[in-house]
Design a protein around this motif. Structure first.
Motif, short mmCIF file in Angstrom:
data_model
loop_
_atom_site.label_atom_id
_atom_site.label_comp_id
_atom_site.label_asym_id
_atom_site.label_seq_id
_atom_site.Cartn_x
_atom_site.Cartn_y
_atom_site.Cartn_z
N LEU A 1 0.84 -1.21 0.00
CA LEU A 1 0.00 0.00 0.00
C LEU A 1 0.87 1.25 0.00
N ASP B 1 3.95 1.46 -1.16
CA ASP B 1 4.54 1.58 -2.49
C ASP B 1 3.52 2.10 -3.49
N GLY B 2 2.28 1.58 -3.38
CA GLY B 2 1.24 2.00 -4.32
C GLY B 2 1.01 3.49 -4.24
N SER B 3 0.99 4.02 -3.03
CA SER B 3 0.75 5.45 -2.88
C SER B 3 1.95 6.25 -3.36
N MET B 4 3.16 5.81 -3.01
CA MET B 4 4.36 6.53 -3.44
C MET B 4 4.45 6.54 -4.96
N ALA B 5 4.09 5.41 -5.59
CA ALA B 5 4.21 5.31 -7.04
C ALA B 5 3.22 6.21 -7.75
N LEU B 6 2.19 6.67 -7.04
CA LEU B 6 1.25 7.60 -7.67
C LEU B 6 1.71 9.04 -7.49
N GLY B 7 2.88 9.21 -6.93
CA GLY B 7 3.40 10.57 -6.76
C GLY B 7 2.92 11.24 -5.49
N ALA B 8 2.58 10.44 -4.47
CA ALA B 8 2.22 11.03 -3.18
C ALA B 8 3.49 11.22 -2.36
N THR B 9 3.51 12.26 -1.55
CA THR B 9 4.65 12.43 -0.65
C THR B 9 4.47 11.49 0.54
N ARG B 10 5.51 11.45 1.39
CA ARG B 10 5.42 10.57 2.55
C ARG B 10 4.26 10.93 3.45
N GLU C 1 1.53 12.57 2.74
CA GLU C 1 0.24 12.24 2.11
C GLU C 1 -0.04 10.75 2.24
N THR C 2 1.00 9.95 2.03
CA THR C 2 0.84 8.51 2.15
C THR C 2 0.40 8.12 3.56
N LYS D 1 -3.31 9.68 4.20
CA LYS D 1 -4.46 9.25 3.40
C LYS D 1 -4.54 7.75 3.21
N MET E 1 11.66 4.51 -7.55
CA MET E 1 11.10 3.84 -6.39
C MET E 1 12.19 3.21 -5.53
N VAL F 1 8.79 12.98 -6.40
CA VAL F 1 7.34 12.88 -6.24
C VAL F 1 6.64 13.26 -7.54
N ARG G 1 7.13 10.58 -10.26
CA ARG G 1 6.28 9.39 -10.14
C ARG G 1 4.87 9.66 -10.64
N PHE H 1 1.91 -2.87 -9.76
CA PHE H 1 2.74 -3.84 -9.05
C PHE H 1 2.30 -5.27 -9.33
N ASN I 1 -2.75 -4.01 -5.38
CA ASN I 1 -2.69 -3.37 -4.06
C ASN I 1 -3.66 -2.20 -3.96
N PHE J 1 -6.09 0.45 -2.38
CA PHE J 1 -6.16 0.98 -1.01
C PHE J 1 -7.46 0.50 -0.37
N TYR K 1 -7.58 9.13 -6.05
CA TYR K 1 -6.48 9.43 -5.11
C TYR K 1 -5.41 10.31 -5.76
N HIS L 1 -2.70 15.63 -6.89
CA HIS L 1 -2.01 16.53 -7.82
C HIS L 1 -2.89 17.66 -8.30
#
Lengths: 458, 265
Positions: A340, A342-351, A353-354, A357, B66, B94, B97, B104, B108, B110, B120, B125
């Motif tokens: 989860l 990784d999924g959030s980080m990969a969408l361009g969320a900051t730490r 925000e991850t 949210k 990543m 950020v 990405r 993945f 995964n 949420f 999300y 953004h």
């Protein structure tokens, strides 16, 4: 005598082990194929000796004194226990016991001395009898188990069944003790509610339990309405939770998500030390440091502040709860799968925000469970409030005022001059019962919340 | 809309999206990626194949940085996205990405509603000015991920309640909702059954019209089915890179030949 009984028992168990193991090995050497290893045959014999003999011994020791007492008291001469109340009978019994132990005060009546001699004789006999019974049981068990040794005998499963029984016994023990505690609370509370109506207790707004216990004492009339006491508990709990939840959660988030491994390695054990401080030490801290500081601030700001405020007690309790909440939240956050994150980080969320949210909502069940457990701990916490909170029950929700709590009242009602048939003392049991009900309900809610939302991510 | 993209498609086919030069990756003392040079084209599906532990996932994760979250990882060399060095100080990982989406191995989603899963990225953004625009993005992403018809009546139900294949398409919808320029897929079908795999493969082929897609896969058939370009990695090195047809019919390197014929792996 009991010591000898136990020594004999152990010897018998050891002998049974050796004997059966050797017998089993002899069978194997004789060319038979054993179902179980020799060790299991031995274990079976040892357990068959130990378990019944220990159960009998424990029961015997539990019942021995009351049986002997009954025999002694019924053997007293006619008229000795007539026309006297139960307290007097108790007194006679304990006098006989002390004479039997050789402590003679004044000149007791000859029938008491005679009873004491009989007591000593009976006790000696009981000891020998116990020894004989244990010996008999051991011998019988050894005989029976020795005959069971055979190539197809499933000693392995038999041992497992005995251990299974022991495990059940242990868990039943815990349950019975809990039930016993609850029942004792309930019975004493029923006695209390016979003296003070339950409606007055539940809805009364005045708490003044210091009633006279002897006719010649001067004291207040007495009032047993628990609302102000409950209110005090709630105020202190509220203060403790409003401080400890945000601090605990944020420290958990920081430690879990942002702190470097080095800092985490230092900070986590330190937090755990905080959890290990005895509450009595927190009590010192509250009286000596926090309460004066709050009073000084109040004076500086011109606000009237009581010497032992709910804020001081609640604030120090909050410090006690921070590591508790923090470690719960930390576990809950760590349990959120890495995917989860990784999924959030990969969408361009900051730490952050991850965390805010994704991780936090996913960890909510664990966190809520921890907070509810912290609330029930705050409600049941005793030492800090005994030292730092007040004694007088006031109907107030002002945290700068002095309030008392349910636990403080239980302690003050039960120390000092007490008699277990006065409402003053019995009120403590009623309060204890209510406290138990409140924390039980919170725990049930906590477990429900945790269970209901547990499998959200998977 | 797709017609327009198809026109662009023909134009953009040979444009280089990612250009990697001399890339090295270390995990602590382990040299995981050695001297990888590769040009990944726009509007193309590129497959990374190779035995387990050959570094193909590691290289994939370099493209959207990543690997930054792994403290022991160290990256050298140069990776350019549209000519920009993505490991340059001026690049915010950020933001990168958001431009390079990722799907993945294991779905995964949420633990939120289907709608919240897709919205999300756009929310973070600020891609939508109001609810109506957000609704539109969600719908378009779910349509592009071929999931809209299955979930349009239950957008508020949790995404974790979907089947495995649906969850993976939800993750793809979530990734394309941020309007990325390329999509990285790390074995996206390895946790799916053959039917769901077929749906996702069809989807990948469709996505090629809009994105540059890189897919890591263990299935040679899958690489042959969905990709136009194939890169074969072995022991951290890029052994061979070329047109998928060529790699599978007449590989140049003996190692590639032994791998695709099943002799090493």
């Amino acid at each position: 005598m009991t010591g000898i009984a136990f020594a004999m028992l152990l010897t018998a168990a050891l002998a049974g082990y050796m004997m059966n193991r050797r017998a089993a090995l002899a069978l194997r050497d004789g060319g038979q194929r054993l179902h179980s290893l020799g060790m299991f045959h031995g274990m079976y014999a040892a357990l068959a000796v130990l378990v019944p003999a220990i159960i009998v011994t424990l029961l015997w020791l539990a019942l021995q004194s009351s049986v002997i007492d009954a025999i002694i008291m019924s053997g007293l001469p006619d008229g000795a226990t007539e026309n006297v109340d139960t307290g007097m009978v108790q007194l006679i019994k304990s006098e006989i016991h002390s004479i039997a132990r050789g402590r003679v005060f004044g000149t007791p009546e000859p029938w008491k001395i005679e009873a004491a001699e009989r007591l000593n004789a009976l006790q000696a006999m009981a000891g020998w009898l116990l020894l004989a019974v244990v010996a008999l049981i051991s011998a019988a068990a050894l005989f029976v188990t020795r005959r069971s040794v055979a190539s197809e005998f499933r000693a392995r499963q038999a041992v497992e069944r005995i251990i299974y029984g022991l495990l059940i016994a242990c868990s039943l023990f815990a349950i019975f003790v809990t039930v016993g505690i609850v029942l004792s609370l309930v019975f004493e509370s029923i006695r209390f509610f016979q003296m003070v109506p339950i409606t007055e207790f539940l809805f009364g707004t005045s708490w003044e339990p210091q009633i006279p216990i002897r006719a010649d004492q001067i004291a207040a009339e007495g009032a047993f309405g628990w609302i102000p006491v409950l209110l005090g508990t709630l105020v202190i709990t509220f203060v403790a939770i409003t401080i400890s939840v945000p601090v605990g959660l944020m420290s958990a988030i920081y430690l879990n998500e942002f702190a470097s491994p080095g800092f985490r390695g230092i900070a986590k054990p330190l937090l755990e030390i905080l959890a290990g401080i005895p509450t009595v030490v927190y009590g010192f801290f509250a009286i000596l440091t926090v309460a004066p500081a709050i009073r000084a601030w109040g004076a500086a700001l011109g606000i009237p502040v009581a010497p032992n405020t709910a804020l001081a007690a609640g604030g120090v309790m909050a410090i006690m709860l921070i590591p508790f909440i923090s470690s719960f939240a930390d576990d809950a956050l760590s349990a959120v799968p890495r995917s989860l994150r990784d999924g959030s980080m990969a969408l361009g969320a900051t730490r952050s925000e991850t965390v805010l949210k994704v991780l936090f909502p996913a960890a909510i069940p664990g966190i809520v469970g921890g907070v509810l457990l912290a609330i029930s701990r705050a409600i049941g916490e005793t030492m800090i409030v005994v030292m730092a909170a007040g004694l007088i029950a006031k109907m107030t929700i002002n945290p700068l005022d002095s309030v008392t709590t349910v636990t403080v009242q239980i302690v003050t009602l039960l120390i000092g001059d007490t008699a277990f048939d006065s409402p003053k003392t019995l009120a403590a049991f009623a309060l204890g019962l209510m406290l138990f009900i409140v924390t039980l309900m919170i725990n049930i809610v906590a477990l429900r919340v945790v269970r209901k939302y547990r499998e959200l991510y998977d | 809309m797709y017609d327009m993209n198809r026109v662009e498609n023909a134009v953009g086919q040979d444009e280089i999206k990612i250009s990697a030069r001399n890339v090295q990756v270390w995990y602590g003392e382990t040299h995981a990626i050695k001297d990888v040079d590769v040009d990944i084209l726009d509007k193309t599906v590129t497959a990374f194949i190779g035995p387990s532990g050959c570094g193909k996932s590691t290289f994939l994760r370099c493209i959207n940085r990543m690997n930054d979250s792994i403290p022991s990882a160290r990256i050298e060399g140069e990776i350019r996205l549209d000519g920009e060095d993505i490991y340059d100080r001026s690049i915010d990982p950020v933001q990168l990405r958001a431009r390079v989406g990722m799907v993945f191995q294991k779905p995964n989603p949420f633990p939120k509603s289907i709608y919240d899963n897709v919205s999300y990225g756009p929310r973070i953004h600020g891609l939508a000015r109001n609810r109506a625009e957000l609704d539109e993005i969600v719908e378009r992403s779910l349509r592009d991920a071929a999931l809209w018809n299955e979930v349009k009546d239950r957008l508020q139900e949790p995404g974790t309640g979907l089947s495995g294949g649906q969850q993976q398409r939800l993750c793809i919808a979530r990734a394309i909702a941020t309007s990325p320029e390329m999509l990285l897929m790390d074995e996206p079908c390895s946790a799916l059954d053959p039917i769901a795999t077929g749906q996702v493969e069809e989807l990948i082929d469709h996505l090629r019209q809009d994105f540059s897609v890189v897919i890591v896969t263990h299935s040679m058939q899958q690489a042959a089915r969905v990709s136009q370009k194939t890169a074969f990695f072995h022991l951290g090195s890029l052994v061979e890179y070329g047109e998928t047809d060529e790699i599978f019919t007449k590989p140049q390197d003996p190692r590639t030949e032994s791998y695709i014929s099943g002799r090493i792996g």
